[in-house]
Scaffold this active site. Structure first.
Site, PDB file in Angstrom:
ATOM      1  N   ASN A   1     -10.780  17.304   0.748  1.00  0.00           N
ATOM      2  CA  ASN A   1      -9.462  17.669   0.209  1.00  0.00           C
ATOM      3  C   ASN A   1      -9.689  18.217  -1.199  1.00  0.00           C
ATOM      4  OD1 ASN A   1      -6.863  17.806  -0.741  1.00  0.00           O
ATOM      5  ND2 ASN A   1      -6.351  15.663  -0.324  1.00  0.00           N
TER       6      ASN A   1
ATOM      7  N   ARG B   1      -8.424  19.676   4.349  1.00  0.00           N
ATOM      8  CA  ARG B   1      -6.978  19.609   4.185  1.00  0.00           C
ATOM      9  C   ARG B   1      -6.535  20.880   3.469  1.00  0.00           C
ATOM     10  NH1 ARG B   1      -3.043  15.457   0.928  1.00  0.00           N
ATOM     11  NH2 ARG B   1      -1.179  16.484   1.674  1.00  0.00           N
TER      12      ARG B   1
ATOM     13  N   HIS C   1       3.490  17.934   3.913  1.00  0.00           N
ATOM     14  CA  HIS C   1       3.163  16.552   4.322  1.00  0.00           C
ATOM     15  C   HIS C   1       3.134  16.414   5.850  1.00  0.00           C
ATOM     16  CE1 HIS C   1       5.117  14.915   0.380  1.00  0.00           C
ATOM     17  NE2 HIS C   1       3.815  15.009   0.218  1.00  0.00           N
TER      18      HIS C   1
ATOM     19  N   ARG D   1       9.119  16.482  -9.807  1.00  0.00           N
ATOM     20  CA  ARG D   1       9.826  17.639  -9.238  1.00  0.00           C
ATOM     21  C   ARG D   1      11.299  17.294  -9.024  1.00  0.00           C
ATOM     22  NH1 ARG D   1       5.841  18.039  -4.286  1.00  0.00           N
ATOM     23  NH2 ARG D   1       3.988  17.545  -5.493  1.00  0.00           N
TER      24      ARG D   1
ATOM     25  N   GLU E   1      -3.576  10.411   6.473  1.00  0.00           N
ATOM     26  CA  GLU E   1      -3.716  11.853   6.692  1.00  0.00           C
ATOM     27  C   GLU E   1      -5.171  12.218   6.969  1.00  0.00           C
ATOM     28  OE1 GLU E   1      -1.443  11.927   3.031  1.00  0.00           O
ATOM     29  OE2 GLU E   1      -0.694  13.869   3.650  1.00  0.00           O
TER      30      GLU E   1
END
Ligand code: AMP
Length: 398
Positions: free
Chosen positions: A7, A90, A178, A239, A384
């Protein structure tokens, strides 16, 4: 079979090496401060962790170091790099790619072509892939996209009510993110309920530093909160999530800021941090709220408020819900927030057992359903990386 999952971020490269036959991680770590120094942590279950300052000029240096650590006589877990059967990457944005894909020149060319709509996460992911290709030219590699699971959405969910030509010209649409996490926990829900996902209506709440909620009906994503970028939906660490879009040009004029500066305000200075003024970290905002900080309490209340609102709308969209699941840093750990979200939701058939919720040990999957609830309520730790390893194994074997 051994699968390395990579990742790559702009200045970091996280890795996990899986033994798929034994369904376990045999080593994992993180190369940080790439290009600005270098620091590595390397962990093996049951053994001492290793951490060191190193020099990491670029992602090539990082992957060379990872392979060296994995095969090191003292710190390693495999004898040679040949023992790694395939590498899974990823990749946040897959654009039009609807499923995990074998890395080829064409795949890379396509990923380069969509950097414009994915300027933050695209280039580092490509660097990570290219570094691995250089280090292991003959190893099968697979890209697993955060957007892929959401590709089943219908135009009614993914087209924005803007002039249609912007969708055609600029690829301006809801992509959702996601996806690997939503796919993993939805699959686990199906196992726990004992029915195939294609017979269920599930709402997956991935609440972490970045948060997104997804509605999955009969195995297909019908809606998700993140959109063209990962800054839509519920408020997040830094965010803002969904706001009145006209605030953007208004603020740009008031503050006399450039598009990049405005982007920075919306992505880095808003959400929990912006409202609380305390931190982007939910634990710290919770602590401040408990100590009487009114803005910190407002930030947490807002996350609860927006999450409830989305869940209600997704129940309406799917005409019901069979299961709701909480995952990621906040969803897995913050029992109080889970309870607040599920309070007064019985009108849509969701009732959480507050005792089960309070007693669920961190890091485990728990059934939190109260007696009389029409929908099942779960907390399930996301994984994940394992999902990426599974896809990589499947595609590499094929
Ligand atoms: P993630 O992005 O999934 O790693 O989640 C990170 C977020 O999870 C941060 O906001 C953390 O503060 C939050 N988090 C982790 N542990 C807890 C906890 N025990 N209670 C509340 N939030 C937590």
């Amino acid at each position: 079979m051994k699968i390395l999952v990579v990742n790559a971020g702009s200045s970091s490269l996280k890795y996990q090496l899986f033994d798929m036959d034994e369904h376990r991680v045999i080593a994992k770590g993180n190369c940080e401060k790439i290009g600005i120094g270098g620091f590595v942590t390397h962990k093996r279950p049951g053994k001492d962790d290793y951490a060191a300052e190193v020099t990491l000029k670029d992602h090539d240096d990082a992957i060379t170091l990872v392979l060296k650590l994995l095969t090191d006589a003292e710190l390693g877990v495999i004898a040679t790099v040949d023992e790694i059967d395939a590498i899974g990457h990823r990749v946040a944005h897959g654009g039009k790619l609807k499923e995990s894909t074998l890395v080829s020149d064409e795949t890379l060319e396509y990923l380069y072509s969509i950097v414009g709509i994915n300027p933050l996460h695209g280039p580092p992911a490509i660097k990570g892939i290219e570094a691995c290709r250089k280090a292991c030219p003959n190893k099968p590699m697979v890209c697993v996209f955060d957007t892929a699971f959401h590709s089943t959405m219908e135009p009614v969910s993914y087209i924005y009510p803007l002039p249609y030509e912007y969708y055609e010209q600029f690829g301006l649409r809801r992509y959702g993110f996601h996806g690997t996490s939503h796919r993993y926990v939805a699959g686990r829900v199906a196992e726990l309920v004992g029915k195939p996902l294609c017979e269920l209506k599930v709402i997956t709440c991935h609440l972490g530093n970045g948060s997104s909620i997804t509605a999955i009906k009969n195995g297909k994503v019908v809606d998700t909160t993140m959109g063209f970028t990962p800054n839509e939906g519920v408020p997040m660490g830094t965010r803002c999530g969904t706001i009145d879009p006209t605030i953007v040009p208004y603020l740009m004029k008031q503050l006399n800021v450039t598009p990049d500066e405005m982007d920075n305000i919306l992505n880095k200075k808003s959400g929990l941090l912006g409202v609380s003024g305390v931190s982007s970290d939910c634990r710290e905002v919770n602590a401040a709220a408990d100590a009487g900080n009114a803005r910190a309490k407002l930030a947490i209340d807002q996350l609860i408020h927006y999450t409830k609102k989305i869940i209600g709308s997704y129940v309406a969209e799917m005409n019901g819900v069979d299961a709701i699941v909480f995952t990621a840093g906040i969803g897995e750990n913050d029992r109080k927030l889970r309870q607040s979200i599920c309070t007064d939701m019985d009108f849509v058939g969701i009732k959480m057992d507050n005792e089960r919720n309070a007693e669920c040990p961190r890091g485990t999957a728990c059934d939190l359903t109260a007696e009389g609830s029409r929908a099942k309520v779960y907390v399930i730790p996301t994984d994940e990386e394992y999902m990426i390893a599974l896809d990589t194994q499947k595609i590499a074997n094929a």
